[in-house]
Structures are given as C-alpha cells and as structure tokens.
Scaffold this motif. Sequence first.
Motif: not given
Length: 501
Positions: A455-476
């Motif tokens: 799941w963590t690998h997939e989370i990184k893949e999805m964040m990368g696809g969004m142009g986001i490199n951290s959970i903090e940036t994704l939050n909210g």
Amino acid sequence: MRINHIYPEFEVIRNMDKCTNCRLCIRQCANKVHFYDEKRKRVMANDSLCVNCHRCVAVCPERALKIVKSEHTFRKNANWSERDINEIYRQAESGGVLLSSMGNPKNYPVYWDKILINASQVTNPSIDPLREPMETRTFLGKRPKKIRRDANGRLITEMTPGIELSTPIMFSAMSYGSISYNAHAALAKAAKILGICYNTGEGGLHEDFYAYGPNTIVQVASGRFGVHKDYLNAGAAIEIKMGQGAKPGIGGHLPGTKIVEDVSKTRMIPKGSDAISPAPHHDIYSIEDLRQLVDSLKEATRHKKPIIVKVAAVHNIGAIASGIARSGADIIAIDGFRGGTGAAPTRIRDNIGIPVELALAAVDERLRQEGIRGDVSIVVGGSIRSSADVVKAIALGADAVYIGTAALLALGCHLCRTCQSGRCNWGIATQNPELVRRLDPEEGAARLVNLVTAWTHEIKEMMGGMGINSIETLNGNRLMLRGVGLNDRELKVLGISHAGE
C-alpha cells in the motif's frame, strides 16, 4: 413436528470423483458441517451449519470442495428481501436480538468509489517515486502554531507528545478476547517492523506484548477493562473510546465463552463471565467531563503520551469534533458506519451512523473554519479497503487511517461474519486453543508487513502522479479530488468539484 422455516444459505458441493474420504475437512471445520456416514462410506455435509468460511475448500488436498449460494428462493417481492424474511423467522423462534459481526453489508453508497484522484500533466509535472524521494512519514498530535525561539534566538524544537509513523496507516482497535492471542501477536510484530502502531482495543494488554509498547496504542473504554497505571504508561498513546462505527451509542459485549484464563487475567475480570461495557462512560456526560478524563490520563502518564478520542461517525460530527479538540485531546479518531466489529446488534450495525467520507470532510472543514485544525490530528477508519482509499481519506483531511477488516483479511479472514460465535476456523476471532494454533503469528505478521508495504508503494505512486512528494502536502488537498455520480449536496459536504469542472 417442528418446522424449520429457514433453508440453508449455502450448499457444500463435493466432487465425489475427486474426494478420497481423507476426512481432513471434518477435522478442520469447527462448525461440524462435515461428517462421515458409516452406511454410505463417504464424507457428507450438513449445509445448514455452513457459514462459508472456506476453510474446508482451502485445505482440501484434492480440490474436491466448493461452497455455493443456495438457489432456494422466496416468491419475489420488492419490499421483502430473503434476508428480511429469514431474520423475522429467527426472531419469531428465539425472541432475541439478532447479533452480527464484521461491517455493514447493506447496499449503501460507498463514497470512496465515487471519488477520483486528479493527475498532473504538463503545467504541474508528475514525480517519479522510483528516482525521487517521497515522504510518507506522518506525525500525529498537536502542531505548533508559530515558530518559537529562546532568549538566545535559537529555535525551540520541543514538541508536544505525539506519534511518528513511517506511513499513514495503523491497525485499528481489536481487543484481546475478541480476537486471539496469535492475531494480536501478528499485529504487534508487524507494527514494530513497519514503524507504525496497532491498537489494543478495550481488552487490556497481555503481559507478553508490553515489549511492543512504542508501537502500541492502549485504549480506555467505558468498561475500563485491563486499565491500570502500568497499562497506561506502556503504550505510545492512549485512546479514549467514546463510540464505535459499527455500534454507535451502545456499549460492548464479549461472551463469557471467550473469557478464558489469559483473557480473564488481562481484562481483570472473572474467567467465564460476560464482559459488558456500558453504553456511556459513567463519568462523562459533557465536554467538560471529557476534559477531566483527558487531564487525568495525561497526569497519570506525566504528560508524555498523546491522547486520542475515538467517536463514531454520526450526525453533527463537526460540532462533536470541535468539542473534543477543545477538551485537550491531541488526536480525534472517527469510525464510519461500515467499520467492523466482533459482535453488534444487527439493526444497529446496519442502520445507525453515517459514511466516514462525509464525516471526515465535515470535521476537517469545521475545525478549519474555527481555526483549530492544527490543535488535533484526525484519524479515520471504517472500511478502508485499499491504498486508493487511504490517499482519498488524506486528501479529504485525514492525517492517517485505521485499518481493521483489511488487516484481518491479510491474516486469512474470509468475512463469514460469525466472529461472535467464537468458532473462527482461521484462528482469528476465537479463544479455542485448537483453532488459535491455526494462525501462525510469524506468518501473519509477514503478511501484514507485505500488505502495508505494498500500500505504501502504491501511495507513493499515486502521490507522484499528482505531482506531490509528501503526505503533508496531500493532507486536506481536496483540489486533487473529483466526484462522479454525486449530487450537488454530496459534493458540497465533501468539499470537492465534479469531474469535468
């Protein structure tokens, strides 16, 4: 003659050309579905006892078995389903409250499936997680509102107590007694390896698991089972359970058949006695009362442990969360109405509460409007089924998620929804020593590690696809979400735009 109005829900199909009468299915079935017929000299099955747990199917060396849904049917009626009719038959026969386990199986909307994740293209390029760093570490707890410096101008880096996770996923509360020693061992071992936390639930902490304290969240529920000073100081955080998604507004009940010697000792109640949690905490009837308990727990742990308050997702959840944030709690856990349970009244499990997606969005928005979002972290649970659900939850405002049913599935659960019987053929929701031995804690922990790692690998893949490199940036970051098939009111509560806008 006694009439049985209920036809078996499942049928056991045995291929007699393959079956060798090895009788392994007989030894493996705790529900006594299979038996050897001496007259016919063959293994037979009593379909009425089958709960479709698939244990016999999985262990059959000849692949001679399969379980199918019974084709028996009632006269078609749009208002009265087969389930409705059978439940009335059961209550007419027993006069009792229907009990069920696992999560709500009814066909309510699953909002995770109606939310899509945005992707970067040209103007905001994507990030390759294989070649560029992606940060999944998550901190749960109060956040400083401003940069502080001492008299010499140096930064003050001391933080209030919190939890640091390697990835924004934790194993949710499942009590010792409700699940087996081996299941708890697997969760604890996996949490330590992964650098995350697991939750003891309201059953106390077995003495063998104190070693996993830095990865343990200990729970204080209305029954106060197993709660004492050493227990409170053993974990990384303390969770006050006010409510649970599968059964909002009521307490808990663990049958006496599950209170075996070790469970009795851990919960500090007599062996064989029913463990009944009251519906309310008898010392909490207001936010002021909750604050007193929060303060008491902080004092008992010398203010070194963050305090979580867990509530069920219900109407007016935004106002409830606002009160909790002002009570001094560090983290709010919200449990949606699809959350699992070892046992709950069927009517409550299937009809009370609201979807966690809507509750989460409402809470995040309310706390932001009041300017107190940084005072607490938000954790959500209640049928988080995949890494995509995790990403959507964080974009809606969660800091991390709890997974319970998904973790049990990783351990081998087949969702047969008979946890309350204590006859779990997979060694998970049982205290029967013969059945408990079927779950290898080491293998279980390895499977849990594999699941969360994937799941963590997939989370990184999805964040990368969004142009986001951290959970903090994704939050909210709800701009990264779009709805499909949702009406304007639903989109407004979720705080997202429709696809195409």
